[in-house]
Motif scaffolding. Structure first.
Motif, PDB file in Angstrom:
ATOM      1  N   LEU A 213       0.862  -0.839  -0.111  1.00  0.00           N
ATOM      2  CA  LEU A 213       0.042   0.113  -0.090  1.00  0.00           C
ATOM      3  C   LEU A 213       1.091   0.944   0.236  1.00  0.00           C
ATOM      4  O   LEU A 213       1.320   1.591   1.232  1.00  0.00           O
ATOM      5  N   ASP A 214       0.598   1.975  -1.319  1.00  0.00           N
ATOM      6  CA  ASP A 214       1.751   3.272  -1.168  1.00  0.00           C
ATOM      7  C   ASP A 214       0.895   4.646  -1.068  1.00  0.00           C
ATOM      8  O   ASP A 214       0.179   5.203  -2.235  1.00  0.00           O
ATOM      9  N   THR A 215       1.186   5.176   0.341  1.00  0.00           N
ATOM     10  CA  THR A 215      -0.037   5.982   0.275  1.00  0.00           C
ATOM     11  C   THR A 215       0.530   6.987   1.377  1.00  0.00           C
ATOM     12  O   THR A 215       1.463   7.056   1.797  1.00  0.00           O
ATOM     13  N   TYR A 216      -0.241   8.183   1.314  1.00  0.00           N
ATOM     14  CA  TYR A 216       0.331   9.473   2.168  1.00  0.00           C
ATOM     15  C   TYR A 216       0.875   9.485   3.681  1.00  0.00           C
ATOM     16  O   TYR A 216       2.015   9.598   4.118  1.00  0.00           O
ATOM     17  N   LEU A 217       0.275   7.927   3.962  1.00  0.00           N
ATOM     18  CA  LEU A 217       0.084   7.541   5.686  1.00  0.00           C
ATOM     19  C   LEU A 217       0.885   6.984   6.168  1.00  0.00           C
ATOM     20  O   LEU A 217       1.967   6.359   6.960  1.00  0.00           O
ATOM     21  N   GLY A 218       1.978   6.783   4.520  1.00  0.00           N
ATOM     22  CA  GLY A 218       3.170   5.318   4.721  1.00  0.00           C
ATOM     23  C   GLY A 218       3.300   4.292   3.453  1.00  0.00           C
ATOM     24  O   GLY A 218       1.683   4.440   3.118  1.00  0.00           O
ATOM     25  N   ARG A 219       4.139   3.692   3.528  1.00  0.00           N
ATOM     26  CA  ARG A 219       3.823   2.604   3.074  1.00  0.00           C
ATOM     27  C   ARG A 219       3.572   1.374   3.943  1.00  0.00           C
ATOM     28  O   ARG A 219       4.987   0.932   4.779  1.00  0.00           O
ATOM     29  N   GLN A 247      -6.691  -1.538  -4.353  1.00  0.00           N
ATOM     30  CA  GLN A 247      -7.186   0.543  -5.550  1.00  0.00           C
ATOM     31  C   GLN A 247      -7.832   0.534  -4.447  1.00  0.00           C
ATOM     32  O   GLN A 247      -7.449   1.848  -4.619  1.00  0.00           O
ATOM     33  N   ASP A 248      -8.546   0.218  -3.381  1.00  0.00           N
ATOM     34  CA  ASP A 248      -9.956   0.795  -2.788  1.00  0.00           C
ATOM     35  C   ASP A 248      -8.597   1.329  -1.727  1.00  0.00           C
ATOM     36  O   ASP A 248      -9.637   2.753  -2.065  1.00  0.00           O
ATOM     37  N   ILE A 249      -8.221   0.884  -1.754  1.00  0.00           N
ATOM     38  CA  ILE A 249      -7.358   1.986  -0.475  1.00  0.00           C
ATOM     39  C   ILE A 249      -6.549   2.850  -0.249  1.00  0.00           C
ATOM     40  O   ILE A 249      -6.387   3.471  -0.187  1.00  0.00           O
ATOM     41  N   GLU A 250      -5.842   2.658  -2.236  1.00  0.00           N
ATOM     42  CA  GLU A 250      -5.510   3.700  -2.297  1.00  0.00           C
ATOM     43  C   GLU A 250      -6.331   4.932  -2.379  1.00  0.00           C
ATOM     44  O   GLU A 250      -5.786   5.907  -2.253  1.00  0.00           O
ATOM     45  N   ARG A 251      -7.285   4.734  -2.986  1.00  0.00           N
ATOM     46  CA  ARG A 251      -8.554   5.348  -3.885  1.00  0.00           C
ATOM     47  C   ARG A 251      -8.644   6.346  -2.828  1.00  0.00           C
ATOM     48  O   ARG A 251      -8.977   7.232  -2.652  1.00  0.00           O
ATOM     49  N   ALA A 252      -9.422   5.509  -1.612  1.00  0.00           N
ATOM     50  CA  ALA A 252      -9.643   6.002  -0.226  1.00  0.00           C
ATOM     51  C   ALA A 252      -8.499   6.987   0.671  1.00  0.00           C
ATOM     52  O   ALA A 252      -9.039   7.858   0.951  1.00  0.00           O
ATOM     53  N   ILE A 253      -7.201   6.687   0.463  1.00  0.00           N
ATOM     54  CA  ILE A 253      -6.321   6.845   1.471  1.00  0.00           C
ATOM     55  C   ILE A 253      -6.185   8.456   0.695  1.00  0.00           C
ATOM     56  O   ILE A 253      -5.422   9.167   1.153  1.00  0.00           O
ATOM     57  N   GLY A 254      -5.369   7.850  -0.196  1.00  0.00           N
ATOM     58  CA  GLY A 254      -4.769   9.006  -1.596  1.00  0.00           C
ATOM     59  C   GLY A 254      -3.471   8.321  -1.470  1.00  0.00           C
ATOM     60  O   GLY A 254      -2.162   7.853  -0.472  1.00  0.00           O
ATOM     61  N   ARG A 255      -2.903   8.015  -3.012  1.00  0.00           N
ATOM     62  CA  ARG A 255      -1.712   7.486  -2.800  1.00  0.00           C
ATOM     63  C   ARG A 255      -0.303   9.039  -2.943  1.00  0.00           C
ATOM     64  O   ARG A 255      -0.882   8.991  -3.737  1.00  0.00           O
TER      65      ARG A 255
END
Length: 260
Positions: A213-219, A247-255
């Motif tokens: 998961l590559d998100t603004y909250l970290g990897r 895909q769902d998580i990165e769309r929700a959190i912000g990649r």
């Protein structure tokens, strides 16, 4: 624009530039957990060494960066760990519904992990509600090279960092634990859109599949852990479910933005 407004705008631009440079330095250190010298940092972020030294000094005062010790150089400091710990609470809250849905869909245990040194740290997990299930505690540290979660996260690291992180030879946990050369070759085939896997490499009889998961909250990584007898025949279903969940998580959190 008046002279006062010009000075104010100039100061604002300068402050933003310093923050951007400090962020670049911290990202460089984050990609190299073993630490970097001032010269190496300056080369990575493409700034004069004197500029890097001033920013490093300021970050040290806030404990965001610390000296590496007698060997010289710098690494990320303890204050960043406190911030990460607070962030993990946020990632758990945001990801929990997706983990629960994934576990219910596949009727298998799933976990959310981060990379700490050469180990994966389980941040959260959902245990499958079925007779034969895999149960593991939150906070467990497993060798990254012998788990799908760890492999997915290791594959994101620079080659030099991997070389310093992985011992030679790799301690074997089962007869199927990969040798270092085989592992490194496997990691090159895993990218941020792919799925890592392992079969009986850490615990005999267990398999796992994972994505990053590559998100603004970290990897982080999300993994499905199941008995090998159930996991291997369902490999395609596990991969598809993981990629859809990612895909769902990165769309929700912000990649997180990636450099081109």
């Amino acid at each position: 624009m008046s002279q006062h407004e010009e000075i104010s705008e100039g100061g604002k631009h300068s402050g933003i530039q310093v923050i951007a440079r400090a962020a670049a330095i911290m990202r460089a250190l984050g990609s190299n957990p073993q630490g970097l010298s001032l010269a190496a940092i300056a080369q990575v972020v493409e700034l004069p060494r004197s500029t890097v030294q001033r920013i490093i000094n300021a970050l040290e005062e806030e404990f965001l960066v610390e000296a590496r010790g007698p060997s010289g150089g710098f690494r990320l400091g303890p204050a960043l760990g406190q911030l990460i710990n607070q962030t993990q609470t946020d990632i758990i809250t945001l990801v929990k519904p997706h983990l629960t849905a994934l576990a219910e869909q596949l009727q298998e245990s799933v976990c959310l992990s981060s990379l700490v040194g050469d180990k994966t740290y389980v941040v959260d997990r959902i245990v499958a509600e079925r007779e034969l299930r895999v149960v593991f505690p939150i906070g467990i540290n497993a060798p990254a090279y012998a788990t799908a979660s760890g492999k997915a996260l290791l594959a994101e690291l620079p080659t030099e960092t991997l070389s310093n992180l992985l011992p030679e030879p790799l301690p074997a946990f089962t007869p199927k634990t990969l040798a270092r050369g085989t592992l490194l070759a496997q990691l090159t085939q895993i990218d941020s859109r792919g799925v890592a896997s392992e079969h009986d490499e850490y615990i005999e009889g267990l398999s796992s599949y994972a994505v990053v998961l590559d998100t603004y909250l970290g990897r982080y990584s999300i993994a499905i852990v199941a008995p090998s007898s159930r996991a291997m025949p369902r490999a395609d279903a596990f991969r598809q479910a993981l990629l859809a969940c990612k895909q769902d998580i990165e769309r929700a959190i912000g990649r997180a933005p990636r450099k081109s």
